[in-house]
Design a protein around this motif. Structure first.
Motif, PDB file in Angstrom:
ATOM      1  N   LEU A   9       0.853  -1.191   0.000  1.00 48.14           N
ATOM      2  CA  LEU A   9       0.000   0.000   0.000  1.00 48.14           C
ATOM      3  C   LEU A   9       0.886   1.238   0.000  1.00 48.14           C
ATOM      4  CD1 LEU A   9      -2.800   1.221   0.148  1.00 48.14           C
ATOM      5  CD2 LEU A   9      -2.718   1.030   2.619  1.00 48.14           C
ATOM      6  N   LEU A  10       0.779   2.022  -1.063  1.00 43.33           N
ATOM      7  CA  LEU A  10       1.529   3.271  -1.171  1.00 43.33           C
ATOM      8  C   LEU A  10       0.690   4.407  -0.598  1.00 43.33           C
ATOM      9  CD1 LEU A  10       2.872   2.968  -4.834  1.00 43.33           C
ATOM     10  CD2 LEU A  10       3.836   2.005  -2.737  1.00 43.33           C
ATOM     11  N   HIS A  11       1.334   5.309   0.101  1.00 41.18           N
ATOM     12  CA  HIS A  11       0.613   6.441   0.667  1.00 41.18           C
ATOM     13  C   HIS A  11       0.503   7.581  -0.341  1.00 41.18           C
ATOM     14  CE1 HIS A  11      -0.499   9.826   3.192  1.00 41.18           C
ATOM     15  NE2 HIS A  11      -0.861   8.964   4.122  1.00 41.18           N
ATOM     16  N   LEU A  12       1.662   8.047  -0.849  1.00 37.44           N
ATOM     17  CA  LEU A  12       1.746   9.043  -1.915  1.00 37.44           C
ATOM     18  C   LEU A  12       1.345  10.456  -1.510  1.00 37.44           C
ATOM     19  CD1 LEU A  12       0.501   6.975  -4.995  1.00 37.44           C
ATOM     20  CD2 LEU A  12       2.786   7.167  -4.013  1.00 37.44           C
ATOM     21  N   ASP A  13       1.107  10.692  -0.244  1.00 36.16           N
ATOM     22  CA  ASP A  13       0.900  12.069   0.231  1.00 36.16           C
ATOM     23  C   ASP A  13       1.435  12.187   1.660  1.00 36.16           C
ATOM     24  OD1 ASP A  13       0.178  14.710  -0.085  1.00 36.16           O
ATOM     25  OD2 ASP A  13      -1.855  14.410   0.613  1.00 36.16           O
ATOM     26  N   LEU A  14       2.610  11.639   1.877  1.00 35.67           N
ATOM     27  CA  LEU A  14       3.222  11.645   3.207  1.00 35.67           C
ATOM     28  C   LEU A  14       3.791  13.034   3.499  1.00 35.67           C
ATOM     29  CD1 LEU A  14       3.946   9.847   5.642  1.00 35.67           C
ATOM     30  CD2 LEU A  14       6.121   9.336   4.507  1.00 35.67           C
ATOM     31  N   LYS A  15       3.275  13.675   4.552  1.00 37.13           N
ATOM     32  CA  LYS A  15       3.682  15.026   4.930  1.00 37.13           C
ATOM     33  C   LYS A  15       3.243  15.264   6.377  1.00 37.13           C
ATOM     34  CE  LYS A  15      -0.574  16.900   2.899  1.00 37.13           C
ATOM     35  NZ  LYS A  15      -1.146  17.836   1.912  1.00 37.13           N
ATOM     36  N   PRO A  16       3.722  16.322   7.036  1.00 41.21           N
ATOM     37  CA  PRO A  16       3.369  16.564   8.445  1.00 41.21           C
ATOM     38  C   PRO A  16       1.866  16.686   8.688  1.00 41.21           C
ATOM     39  CG  PRO A  16       5.264  17.896   7.845  1.00 41.21           C
ATOM     40  CD  PRO A  16       4.786  17.253   6.571  1.00 41.21           C
ATOM     41  N   GLN A  17       1.103  17.184   7.722  1.00 42.14           N
ATOM     42  CA  GLN A  17      -0.338  17.326   7.908  1.00 42.14           C
ATOM     43  C   GLN A  17      -1.038  15.970   7.993  1.00 42.14           C
ATOM     44  OE1 GLN A  17       1.545  19.021   5.864  1.00 42.14           O
ATOM     45  NE2 GLN A  17       1.064  21.192   6.017  1.00 42.14           N
ATOM     46  N   ASN A  18      -0.423  14.921   7.456  1.00 36.70           N
ATOM     47  CA  ASN A  18      -1.020  13.590   7.471  1.00 36.70           C
ATOM     48  C   ASN A  18      -0.384  12.657   8.493  1.00 36.70           C
ATOM     49  OD1 ASN A  18      -2.842  14.260   5.472  1.00 36.70           O
ATOM     50  ND2 ASN A  18      -1.536  13.563   3.810  1.00 36.70           N
ATOM     51  N   VAL A  19       0.343  13.236   9.421  1.00 38.71           N
ATOM     52  CA  VAL A  19       0.886  12.494  10.565  1.00 38.71           C
ATOM     53  C   VAL A  19       0.207  13.044  11.818  1.00 38.71           C
ATOM     54  CG1 VAL A  19       2.933  11.953  11.920  1.00 38.71           C
ATOM     55  CG2 VAL A  19       3.094  12.079   9.422  1.00 38.71           C
ATOM     56  N   LEU A  20      -0.601  12.220  12.474  1.00 41.91           N
ATOM     57  CA  LEU A  20      -1.382  12.658  13.628  1.00 41.91           C
ATOM     58  C   LEU A  20      -0.756  12.153  14.923  1.00 41.91           C
ATOM     59  CD1 LEU A  20      -4.989  12.038  12.251  1.00 41.91           C
ATOM     60  CD2 LEU A  20      -3.512  14.043  11.968  1.00 41.91           C
ATOM     61  N   LEU A  21      -1.064  12.853  16.039  1.00 47.15           N
ATOM     62  CA  LEU A  21      -0.493  12.499  17.332  1.00 47.15           C
ATOM     63  C   LEU A  21      -1.600  12.294  18.361  1.00 47.15           C
ATOM     64  CD1 LEU A  21       1.457  15.190  16.183  1.00 47.15           C
ATOM     65  CD2 LEU A  21       2.957  13.879  17.678  1.00 47.15           C
ATOM     66  N   ASN A  22      -1.456  11.223  19.159  1.00 46.47           N
ATOM     67  CA  ASN A  22      -2.443  10.960  20.205  1.00 46.47           C
ATOM     68  C   ASN A  22      -2.079  11.731  21.463  1.00 46.47           C
ATOM     69  OD1 ASN A  22      -0.367   9.536  21.418  1.00 46.47           O
ATOM     70  ND2 ASN A  22      -1.236   7.521  20.990  1.00 46.47           N
ATOM     71  N   LYS A  23      -2.769  11.446  22.569  1.00 46.16           N
ATOM     72  CA  LYS A  23      -2.538  12.217  23.794  1.00 46.16           C
ATOM     73  C   LYS A  23      -1.134  12.024  24.354  1.00 46.16           C
ATOM     74  CE  LYS A  23      -4.575   8.601  26.725  1.00 46.16           C
ATOM     75  NZ  LYS A  23      -5.621   8.301  27.728  1.00 46.16           N
ATOM     76  N   ASP A  24      -0.491  10.897  24.024  1.00 45.17           N
ATOM     77  CA  ASP A  24       0.872  10.632  24.489  1.00 45.17           C
ATOM     78  C   ASP A  24       1.921  11.027  23.462  1.00 45.17           C
ATOM     79  OD1 ASP A  24       0.010   9.509  26.950  1.00 45.17           O
ATOM     80  OD2 ASP A  24      -0.484   7.637  25.908  1.00 45.17           O
ATOM     81  N   LEU A  25       1.483  11.707  22.387  1.00 47.38           N
ATOM     82  CA  LEU A  25       2.352  12.207  21.323  1.00 47.38           C
ATOM     83  C   LEU A  25       3.010  11.085  20.519  1.00 47.38           C
ATOM     84  CD1 LEU A  25       4.013  15.254  23.148  1.00 47.38           C
ATOM     85  CD2 LEU A  25       2.028  15.240  21.628  1.00 47.38           C
ATOM     86  N   HIS A  26       2.387   9.903  20.486  1.00 47.40           N
ATOM     87  CA  HIS A  26       2.788   8.867  19.546  1.00 47.40           C
ATOM     88  C   HIS A  26       2.044   9.107  18.237  1.00 47.40           C
ATOM     89  CE1 HIS A  26       5.260   6.401  22.190  1.00 47.40           C
ATOM     90  NE2 HIS A  26       4.345   6.554  23.138  1.00 47.40           N
ATOM     91  N   ILE A  27       2.632   8.710  17.123  1.00 46.74           N
ATOM     92  CA  ILE A  27       2.089   9.086  15.822  1.00 46.74           C
ATOM     93  C   ILE A  27       1.251   7.984  15.192  1.00 46.74           C
ATOM     94  CG2 ILE A  27       4.103  10.563  15.472  1.00 46.74           C
ATOM     95  CD1 ILE A  27       3.658   7.782  13.018  1.00 46.74           C
ATOM     96  N   LYS A  28       0.328   8.428  14.333  1.00 43.76           N
ATOM     97  CA  LYS A  28      -0.442   7.545  13.467  1.00 43.76           C
ATOM     98  C   LYS A  28      -0.480   8.188  12.075  1.00 43.76           C
ATOM     99  CE  LYS A  28      -1.759   4.453  16.561  1.00 43.76           C
ATOM    100  NZ  LYS A  28      -3.155   4.099  16.853  1.00 43.76           N
ATOM    101  N   ILE A  29      -0.166   7.415  11.061  1.00 43.04           N
ATOM    102  CA  ILE A  29      -0.205   7.899   9.683  1.00 43.04           C
ATOM    103  C   ILE A  29      -1.648   7.897   9.201  1.00 43.04           C
ATOM    104  CG2 ILE A  29       0.600   7.489   7.329  1.00 43.04           C
ATOM    105  CD1 ILE A  29       3.022   6.041   8.613  1.00 43.04           C
TER     106      ILE A  29
END
Length: 460
Positions: free
Chosen positions: A137-157
């Motif tokens: 699975l290719l993402h093709l729009d990987l950028k800071p706006q598409n990297v989210l952070l939970n309450k513990d500041l761990h990331i989800k793409i």
């Protein structure tokens, strides 16, 4: 996606309560909502009404792809589909309390290095799992706006709206290449309209994302789109000059720079895979892991202070203004009190509009400026050094010409009204201060200036 599959993952809209808009874009809106049966917050990504017909199929395809990635730790989880009241579908997803990486970079400057390296390592882990799927699975729009952070500041793409399934070496002809985001697009996609995205395209985007995290800014912020399209395919990349002063202060910084340069190589075949990058990003993060807890707490504290400051401003700003909910509300802290210490430009003088024939007062030329006088050039005084001038007449101008060396006292609001003709007393001084009760950004602004006099005692 067949009807049975849709029914299996459909969530009734009436289960989602207290919906609140938290983001929007060309595709539609994202809402925060409370799932009354599950007892926790979720995010609802819903298409704009104008995109319902054309975007429905794409949204369902995105849902299918997100289901394939349910087991991946660092990819945003999808709970199901919501059949909305307008007969369209929305995606019900995991809610991320701290928003996007782009938002965090804008709020907290700079981010602690330990958190930066953790973010980069977790993005690498998530993308490696996506590429390891069958089919990849290719993402093709990987950028800071598409990297989210939970309450513990761990990331989800997140945001697979532009993703494509890779089948074999190339994509099927009926699936067009993704548009992506210009600054993060690989040079081969900018240079050849017939080029199909590959895993190496995501690796290039990851390299530009590394630069953005290290610098804390968007790449090519001063360049026009046409310049980016022209020079990136020729080998130009974001400047690395800002790293020169950091090598002696940040451990393993040279290693992350070397990895970044490899990942944005001009030739796709020369770029490493995400699997090849994991060992490097893991070792770099391990070197800073002992500071991880402090880094997270520092960011929490910074965000909490901002929330507290914004909450105080909501109470301090009068209810007649709408700034309390405006993105510019943070400006108020810088405009509590201001004191005029430098003379304003005469070009900005206010001119009364009621009597056009009297716009040029005695002693002024046709441009509204005083005639040049000897010694006037370079004469600028602080406000505390100004001697009060004679009162104004009914036209709003001084009865006698004023010296160009005292520009503070010129203009229709320079002195007291004509009814107050008390002459200036020796030893008195004038100082203009102002307290901002509210601030409006835009047209039709105003400022209330109140004149006061302060006496200075003279020794007898």
């Amino acid at each position: 996606m067949d009807k049975g599959t849709l029914n299996l993952y459909t969530i009734p809209e009436d289960k989602l309560q207290e919906k609140k808009l938290i983001g929007s874009g060309g595709f539609g809106e994202v809402y925060k909502a409370w799932h009354k049966d599950w007892g926790h917050l979720v995010a609802l990504k819903k298409l704009n009404t104008k995109h319902v017909q054309n975007g429905q199929e794409q949204l369902l395809l995105e849902a299918k792809k997100m289901l394939c990635a349910l087991s991946i730790d660092h990819v945003l989880r999808m709970y199901g589909l919501c059949r909305c009241s307008d007969a369209s579908f929305g995606l019900v997803m995991e809610y991320m309390e701290n928003g996007s990486l782009a938002r965090l970079q804008a709020l907290v400057k700079p981010l602690p290095w330990a958190l930066k390296f953790r973010v980069l390592h977790e993005i690498n882990l998530g993308m490696n799992r996506l590429h390891d799927l069958c089919p990849p699975l290719l993402h093709l729009d990987l950028k800071p706006q598409n990297v989210l952070l939970n309450k513990d500041l761990h990331i989800k793409i997140s945001d697979f709206g532009l993703s494509r399934f890779k089948r074999g070496i190339t994509l099927p002809q009926d699936v067009p290449p993704a548009d992506g985001t210009l600054e993060f697009m690989a040079p081969e996609l900018l240079d050849d309209v017939n080029c199909c995205p590959t895993k190496a395209s995501d690796v290039y985007s990851y390299a530009i994302l590394i630069w953005s995290v290290l610098k804390g800014e968007e790449p090519y912020s001063n360049a026009m789109s046409s310049v980016i399209k022209l020079h990136v395919p020729r080998g130009q990349r974001p400047s690395l000059e800002f790293l020169q002063d950091l090598y002696n202060h940040v451990e393993r910084l040279e290693d992350i720079k070397s990895l970044m340069v490899k990942c944005w190589h001009q030739e796709p075949s020369e770029r490493p895979s995400f699997k090849d990058c994991i060992q490097t990003t893991r070792e770099i993060f391990k070197a800073h892991e002992h500071q991880e807890g402090k880094a997270v707490c520092d960011v929490w504290d910074a965000l909490k202070k901002m929330e507290t400051s914004l909450e105080q401003e909501r109470w301090e700003v009068p209810s007649s203004t709408t700034l309390s909910s405006s993105p510019t509300s943070g400006l108020l802290a810088n405009f509590k009190t201001m004191t005029l210490e430098q003379p304003p430009s005469l070009m900005n003088e206010a001119v009364p509009l009621s009597d056009p024939s009297s716009r040029t007062p005695q002693g002024f030329n046709s441009t509204g400026l005083p005639p040049p006088t000897a010694g006037a050039q370079g004469t600028r005084k602080k406000i505390t050094d100004v001697t009060p001038q004679p009162p104004i007449n009914g036209t709003g101008y001084p009865k006698t010409p004023v010296s160009s060396a005292d520009p503070y006292m010129q203009g229709p609001y320079a002195s007291t009204p004509s009814s107050q003709t008390t002459p200036a007393r020796p030893g008195s001084q004038t100082r203009i201060t102002g307290t901002v009760s509210y601030l409006q950004i835009g047209d039709n602004n105003k400022m209330d200036i109140r004149h006061t006099r302060r006496k200075t005692k003279t020794k007898k």
